[in-house]
Write an enzyme that holds these catalytic residues in place. Structure first.
Site, PDB file in Angstrom:
ATOM      1  CG  ASP A 147     -16.569  21.235  35.055  1.00  0.00           C
ATOM      2  OD1 ASP A 147     -16.302  20.000  35.143  1.00  0.00           O
ATOM      3  OD2 ASP A 147     -16.198  22.210  35.747  1.00  0.00           O
ATOM      4  CG  HIS A 179     -16.270  13.517  32.488  1.00  0.00           C
ATOM      5  ND1 HIS A 179     -15.765  12.845  31.460  1.00  0.00           N
ATOM      6  CD2 HIS A 179     -15.719  14.677  32.269  1.00  0.00           C
ATOM      7  CE1 HIS A 179     -14.801  13.637  30.789  1.00  0.00           C
ATOM      8  NE2 HIS A 179     -14.887  14.866  31.406  1.00  0.00           N
TER       9      HIS A 179
END
Ligand code: GDP
Ligand code: MG
Length: 431
Positions: free
Chosen positions: A12, A40
């Site tokens: 992340d 994503h």
């Protein structure tokens, strides 16, 4: 030329955004590991998307998007994700899937869920996407390469029986639940195999030809160094390697072809799942960072879970860059720190009364405490700035200090979620 975009930390870090931005000049984007447990987030002119399995090049029509042999291929999630983006106006992307990719079977997801509840409070914080059972089976040699789906019923049933004999022993005796429905599994395979057949191809051959033709190829990593099964915070790791070097295996290209490794690191830390997280913060301070973080807060793109947050961790990040072999560091989400009067950074760990600078093994990591240095905040919105020199001095200082401590060149600074929120920076450091 082959470039890798990989995570330095716990995942992340903003790899999706960086890949989507770099994809502007790429011919091919390929996922080489992991599965639909990725999240994503990409913001572009079509809207805001959370990609789980599709490579981040799917918004560029000229790009071939590939799922390499190293990926955990979840057929239903793949089909749904294509439907989802096309229903939102994105033209149908070019996609190729390795004919050697292995398939996420329904019982992998089942086992993941059963194991998480068996472990209860001691669980790994799995996304329950079947990843650990999938990769266990792959290396135990009872996985399913997609090409095996195109055998006749008899051969399929023979393999189903072989696998189910093993699985049933666990289902009955460890989890006290129903056995595998073998006929159902056969039908499951037959209902899906034709849908994906048009996408299958010889990926390593395709990529090796593309390398000869000087095409630009992006290897897109999932998660980050701390989640690597060998070099991460074992056992609180994922089950495939998110390290750039594995890109060669999970895509089927020579390792020496990976010329650039863009290691993505966020200007503060976040992590999902369990495991030691030395610079983690709690309480109101954490709530503030979480809510200012990312694009609309640090909440999982796949699960919606609040992410654990903390200050930037130099020790973990330096280690992460080294294992990735960073030729470039992309330092992301800098803008979100604009609310802070002071910005703490974890510059070392204290382990049993001693200050250490090298990332330790998990058993020691659990006893480490952060050594914090505090920077002056810049207290303004830095989105929209496109030159490094135009950033407030405090923001420049923060980046310069981080680069010096990491020892790897920060050549990209990301100051907002959109493609255009990007600053290319000259670095005096050589990788
Ligand atoms: P990935 O898994 O590494 O691709 O990262 P995620 O997409 O899961 O998480 C990163 C979050 O930060 C997402 O919400 C992105 O939209 C957001 N993001 C990425 N870069 C930036 C940035 O420079 N500034 C801000 N504010 N958000 C960013
Ligand atoms: Mg993510």
């Amino acid at each position: 030329m082959v470039k890798a975009v990989v995570g330095v930390n716990w995942g992340d870090e903003g790899k999706g955004k960086i890949t989507d931005t770099l994809a502007e000049n790429a011919d091919i984007v390929i996922r080489f590991q992991g599965g639909a447990n990725a999240g994503h987030t990409i913001v572009n002119n079509y809207g805001k998307f959370a990609l789980h399995l599709l490579p981040s090049g799917v918004f560029h029509q000229n790009i071939m998007n590939i799922l390499g042999n190293g990926v955990a291929f979840d057929i239903d999630k793949f089909v749904n994700e294509i439907e989802d983006i096309t229903s939102k106006g994105v033209p149908k992307p070019q996609i190729m899937i390795s004919d050697r990719v292995q398939v996420m079977m329904p019982y992998h997801v089942l086992f993941d869920t059963l194991e998480e509840s068996r472990l209860a409070g001691k669980s790994f914080g799995s996304t329950k996407s079947g990843i650990a059972p999938f990769y266990s089976d792959k290396f135990a040699k009872i996985g399913w390469q997609i090409n095996e789906f195109y055998q006749d019923d008899e051969a399929l049933m023979e393999k189903i029986n072989r696998v189910a004999d093993q699985k049933d022993a666990l289902l009955e005796n460890l989890y006290h639940t129903n056995k595998i429905d073998r006929e159902g599994l056969l039908n499951w395979i037959k209902e899906r195999r034709d849908k994906v057949k048009p996408y299958l191809g010889n990926v390593s051959l395709y990529l090796n030809d593309a390398i000869k033709e000087n095409k630009t190829i992006l290897l897109e990593g999932q998660l980050g160094t701390m989640k690597d099964p060998d070099h991460g915070i074992y056992p609180m790791v994922t089950s495939s390697s998110p390290i750039a070097g594995y890109g060669a295996i999970g895509a089927g290209i020579p390792p020496y072809e990976i010329k650039q490794i863009v290691a993505v690191s966020k200007a503060y830390s976040s992590a999902v799942g369990a495991g030691a997280f030395v610079s983690e913060i709690f309480g109101d301070e954490a709530v503030a960072l979480r809510n200012h973080g990312g694009d609309g807060g640090e909440y999982g793109a796949t699960t919606g879970r609040p992410r654990r947050v903390g200050w930037y961790d130099i020790v973990a990040s330096r280690y992460g860059c080294r294992l990735q072999g960073a030729t470039d560091v992309a330092f992301t989400v800098l803008d979100d720190l604009g609310y802070l009067d002071e910005i703490p950074v974890c510059v070392a760990y204290e382990l049993d009364g001693k200050e250490i600078h090298e990332f330790p093994v998990t058993r020691d990591l659990e006893r480490c405490k952060p050594v914090i240095k505090v920077f002056k905040g810049w207290k303004c919105d830095i989105r929209g700035i496109s030159k490094f020199e135009d950033l407030p001095q405090e923001a420049q200082d923060y980046v310069n200090f981080t680069e010096k401590e990491l020892g790897y060149p920060i050549t990209i600074v990301s100051n907002g979620p959109a493609r255009t929120d990007i600053i290319y920076r000259e670095s005096k450091l050589k990788h």
